[in-house]
Write an enzyme that holds these catalytic residues in place. Sequence first.
Site, short mmCIF file in Angstrom:
data_model
loop_
_atom_site.label_atom_id
_atom_site.label_comp_id
_atom_site.label_asym_id
_atom_site.label_seq_id
_atom_site.Cartn_x
_atom_site.Cartn_y
_atom_site.Cartn_z
N ASP A 185 0.86 -1.18 0.00
CA ASP A 185 0.00 0.00 0.00
C ASP A 185 0.90 1.23 0.00
O ASP A 185 1.73 1.41 0.90
CB ASP A 185 -0.91 0.02 1.24
CG ASP A 185 -1.80 1.25 1.27
OD1 ASP A 185 -2.83 1.24 0.57
OD2 ASP A 185 -1.47 2.21 2.00
N GLU A 269 -1.20 -1.59 -6.01
CA GLU A 269 -2.36 -0.90 -6.56
C GLU A 269 -2.04 -0.30 -7.93
O GLU A 269 -0.95 0.25 -8.12
CB GLU A 269 -2.81 0.22 -5.61
CG GLU A 269 -3.36 -0.26 -4.29
CD GLU A 269 -3.67 0.90 -3.35
OE1 GLU A 269 -4.85 1.09 -3.02
OE2 GLU A 269 -2.72 1.60 -2.97
N CYS A 336 -13.23 -3.63 5.03
CA CYS A 336 -12.78 -4.37 6.20
C CYS A 336 -12.26 -5.74 5.76
O CYS A 336 -12.99 -6.52 5.13
CB CYS A 336 -13.93 -4.55 7.20
SG CYS A 336 -13.47 -5.54 8.65
N ASP A 365 -3.10 1.87 6.73
CA ASP A 365 -2.22 1.46 5.63
C ASP A 365 -2.03 -0.05 5.60
O ASP A 365 -1.92 -0.65 4.52
CB ASP A 365 -0.87 2.16 5.75
CG ASP A 365 -0.98 3.66 5.51
OD1 ASP A 365 -1.97 4.08 4.90
OD2 ASP A 365 -0.07 4.40 5.95
#
Length: 390
Positions: A185, A269, A336, A365
Site C-alpha cells: 500500500d 495498486e 474491512c 495502511d
Amino acid sequence: MAVMERLQAFKFELQPNGEQAQQMRRFAGSCRFVFNKALALQKENHEAGNKFIGYVAMAANLPVWKRETGFEWLKDSPSQALQHALKDLEKAYKNFFEKRADFPRFKKKGMGDSFRYPQGCKLDQGNGRIFLPKLGWLRYRHSRDVLGELRNVTVSQSGGKWFASIQTRREVVPEQPTGGIVGLDMGIARFVTLSDGSHLDPLNSFKKHQQRLKRYQRRLARKVKFSQNWKKAKAKVSQIHINIGNARKDYLHQASATISQNHAIVCIEDLQIRNMSKSSKGNAETHGKQVKQKSGLNRAILDQGWGEFRRQLDYKLAWRGGHLIAVPPHNTSRTCPACGHVSKENRRSQAQFACVACGYKNHADVVGAINVLERGHRLLACGESAQLGR
C-alpha cells in the site's frame, strides 16, 4: 532451467577533454535541431490535413537538410545519432497516440541534452576507456564492470557533467524467487506498507531541501538575466534539483531491491498517478476547492516517486523470476479485511481503521495492504484479467 535475455544499462560519468566536451555539445545541439525541425514539419503536415510522417519518410529529409545553406554543420555530427533523434520523435508521438504521454514539445538548449550511438562504440574496461565515433577514446569513472554484449550508448549532460549510459544484452539463468506473495500500500506518511505489517518510511527528498531551494531561487530571481552571476546562481539551483533527484533514485533502488529479493510475487495498486496529481485550481469560470491543500498533496505524491518505484520493482522481480501484479485500487482503504464491509466511516482518520460493522481495528495502511494482497490472490486463483506490471 530456461535461459532468458536480460537488457541492462550501466551509467558512468565521462571525463572528456576540452575539445571532446565541445564536440559533445555540438552533437547534442545538432540532435536537438533535427528533433525540433522534424516536429515543426509534423505540425505543418498535420495542419495541412495530411497523414503522420513515419520515420523512414522523415529520415529521407536528413541529407536534404545537410545540404541546405547555413546547415552544413549537421554533417559534422554522427549520422546515426541524428537518425535516432527522429526515432525518439516517432516514439514520443506513439506514446501520445496511446495516451501514455503528453503531445511532443520542442526541446530547449541545456534541458536533457543527449545523443545516442546505436553501434560503432568500443569498451576498454581494463583502462577505463570508451570509444565513441567522431569523439575517439574517452576516459570514464569505472565504478563497476559492464556485463554483456554492448548494444548502444547514450551520452547525456546533467549538472555540467557528461554521462554515458551503456546498454548491454546477455543471457542469464533466472534466479529462483524467494519468499511468498505480499501486498503493498503506497502512502504519504508511510512510503510503502506491506501486508505483513512492516513498512518503509518516506525519504521526502524534495521536502528536505525545499527551503534551501527557495532561498537560492530567490537569489536567482534578483540577478540580471543571462549575466555571469545569473548563470552561477542558475547552476546552483540546477545542482540542488540534481541532488534531490539522485537521493530519491538511490532510495527507490534500495527499497525496490529489498522487496524484490524477499518476495516472489508482489501485488500493488494500479494507481493512476497522473490523475491523482492533477491541479485542482480550476479555471476562470469554475474555481477549484482546497487548492492549497491539493497542491501540497500533489507535491508529496510526486516527491515519493511512486511511478519510478513501480518500474524498478517490475524489472527487478522479473530478473529474479518473480512477478508484479497490479490490482484495482478502489476502496482498498475502506474495506474491512475481516468481514468485507465497505464504508468510508471505517476510515476514522489518516492512520486509524475501525470497522463500523464488526469492530475490526488496525492501521489504515496495513488494512490497505491486506486488501491489495487479497485482490492479488483472487486474480491469481479465479483467472480474472490482472494487469501485469510488464
